[in-house]
Design a protein around this motif. Structure first.
Motif, mmCIF file in Angstrom:
data_model
loop_
_atom_site.group_PDB
_atom_site.id
_atom_site.type_symbol
_atom_site.label_atom_id
_atom_site.label_comp_id
_atom_site.label_asym_id
_atom_site.label_seq_id
_atom_site.Cartn_x
_atom_site.Cartn_y
_atom_site.Cartn_z
ATOM 1 N N MET A 1 1.554 17.550 4.808
ATOM 2 C CA MET A 1 1.644 16.742 3.909
ATOM 3 C C MET A 1 0.506 14.918 4.139
ATOM 4 N N LYS A 2 0.850 14.927 5.398
ATOM 5 C CA LYS A 2 0.595 13.916 6.084
ATOM 6 C C LYS A 2 -1.458 14.560 5.501
ATOM 7 N N LEU A 3 -1.877 15.457 5.842
ATOM 8 C CA LEU A 3 -3.615 15.461 5.306
ATOM 9 C C LEU A 3 -3.843 15.508 4.104
ATOM 10 N N THR A 4 -2.723 15.894 3.116
ATOM 11 C CA THR A 4 -3.127 15.802 1.852
ATOM 12 C C THR A 4 -2.654 14.458 1.131
ATOM 13 N N CYS A 5 -1.653 13.306 1.592
ATOM 14 C CA CYS A 5 -2.275 11.996 1.540
ATOM 15 C C CYS A 5 -3.482 11.734 2.435
ATOM 16 N N TYR A 6 -4.058 11.634 3.156
ATOM 17 C CA TYR A 6 -5.609 10.787 3.468
ATOM 18 C C TYR A 6 -6.410 11.423 3.103
ATOM 19 N N THR A 7 -6.396 12.745 2.238
ATOM 20 C CA THR A 7 -7.493 12.895 1.030
ATOM 21 C C THR A 7 -7.408 12.567 0.657
ATOM 22 N N CYS A 8 -6.489 12.514 -0.024
ATOM 23 C CA CYS A 8 -6.295 11.585 -1.815
ATOM 24 C C CYS A 8 -7.072 10.153 -0.963
ATOM 25 N N VAL A 9 -6.076 9.627 -0.330
ATOM 26 C CA VAL A 9 -6.931 8.167 -0.007
ATOM 27 C C VAL A 9 -8.057 8.370 0.294
ATOM 28 N N ALA A 10 -8.707 8.963 0.849
ATOM 29 C CA ALA A 10 -10.019 8.454 1.087
ATOM 30 C C ALA A 10 -10.790 8.883 -0.323
ATOM 31 N N ASN A 11 -10.362 10.138 -1.461
ATOM 32 C CA ASN A 11 -11.293 10.389 -2.739
ATOM 33 C C ASN A 11 -11.284 9.498 -3.675
ATOM 34 N N LEU A 12 -9.196 8.394 -3.401
ATOM 35 C CA LEU A 12 -9.939 6.822 -4.280
ATOM 36 C C LEU A 12 -10.987 6.280 -3.495
ATOM 37 N N VAL A 13 -11.052 6.159 -2.613
ATOM 38 C CA VAL A 13 -11.997 5.200 -1.323
ATOM 39 C C VAL A 13 -12.855 5.708 -2.376
ATOM 40 N N ALA A 52 -4.941 9.901 -7.548
ATOM 41 C CA ALA A 52 -4.342 8.350 -7.543
ATOM 42 C C ALA A 52 -2.285 9.112 -8.145
ATOM 43 N N LEU A 53 -2.353 9.562 -8.609
ATOM 44 C CA LEU A 53 -0.773 10.132 -9.158
ATOM 45 C C LEU A 53 -0.058 11.003 -7.955
ATOM 46 N N PHE A 54 -0.870 11.448 -6.895
ATOM 47 C CA PHE A 54 0.025 12.034 -6.198
ATOM 48 C C PHE A 54 0.164 10.576 -5.020
ATOM 49 N N THR A 55 -0.948 10.033 -4.885
ATOM 50 C CA THR A 55 -0.833 9.018 -3.902
ATOM 51 C C THR A 55 0.641 7.692 -4.653
ATOM 52 N N ILE A 56 0.792 7.559 -5.437
ATOM 53 C CA ILE A 56 1.990 6.880 -6.307
ATOM 54 C C ILE A 56 2.725 7.553 -5.798
ATOM 55 N N TYR A 57 3.352 9.215 -6.113
ATOM 56 C CA TYR A 57 4.210 9.713 -6.016
ATOM 57 C C TYR A 57 4.370 9.502 -4.556
ATOM 58 N N LEU A 59 3.665 7.484 -2.703
ATOM 59 C CA LEU A 59 4.767 5.550 -2.062
ATOM 60 C C LEU A 59 6.048 5.751 -2.249
ATOM 61 N N ILE A 60 6.271 6.268 -3.494
ATOM 62 C CA ILE A 60 7.277 5.902 -3.869
ATOM 63 C C ILE A 60 8.170 7.440 -2.855
ATOM 64 N N LYS A 63 8.018 6.185 0.756
ATOM 65 C CA LYS A 63 8.426 4.830 0.978
ATOM 66 C C LYS A 63 8.083 4.325 3.059
ATOM 67 N N PRO A 64 6.524 4.330 2.336
ATOM 68 C CA PRO A 64 5.657 3.801 4.642
ATOM 69 C C PRO A 64 5.817 2.737 4.405
ATOM 70 N N PHE A 65 6.290 1.688 3.795
ATOM 71 C CA PHE A 65 6.524 0.234 4.182
ATOM 72 C C PHE A 65 7.835 -0.747 4.478
ATOM 73 N N LYS A 66 8.800 0.901 3.956
ATOM 74 C CA LYS A 66 9.652 0.482 4.135
ATOM 75 C C LYS A 66 10.923 -0.432 5.669
ATOM 76 N N GLY A 67 10.247 -0.478 6.536
ATOM 77 C CA GLY A 67 10.402 -1.385 7.677
ATOM 78 C C GLY A 67 9.718 -2.036 7.648
ATOM 79 N N LEU A 68 8.873 -2.652 6.732
ATOM 80 C CA LEU A 68 7.989 -3.738 7.359
ATOM 81 C C LEU A 68 8.573 -5.310 6.488
#
Length: 69
Positions: A1-13, A52-57, A59-60, A63-68
């Motif tokens: 799952m982490k690899l998929t997130c990294y791939t999607c973010v790299a694709n959007l960059v 983009a849809l997977f990245t939004i999903y 994030l929801i 919740k990677p920013f929950k502790g910040l």
């Protein structure tokens, strides 16, 4: 799952960089790399839309920013 997130973010960059180059110079890198094939051009944009849809999903749901604060 982490690899998929990294791939999607790299694709959007990559899409953002190509869009920036097109905005400032008028040279469409994606059309150049797809050799003018409209099918390849549209496939790349479809993959970016799903990324983009997977990245939004992710994030929801995760919740990677929950502790910040």
């Amino acid at each position: 799952m982490k690899l998929t997130c990294y791939t999607c973010v790299a694709n959007l960059v990559i899409l953002g960089i190509c869009g920036g180059v097109y905005a400032f110079t008028g040279f469409d890198i994606i059309a150049f790399l797809s050799f003018g094939s409209t099918v390849a051009y549209r496939v790349f944009y479809a993959i970016c839309a799903v990324s983009a849809l997977f990245t939004i999903y992710s994030l929801i749901i995760f919740k990677p920013f929950k502790g910040l604060k």
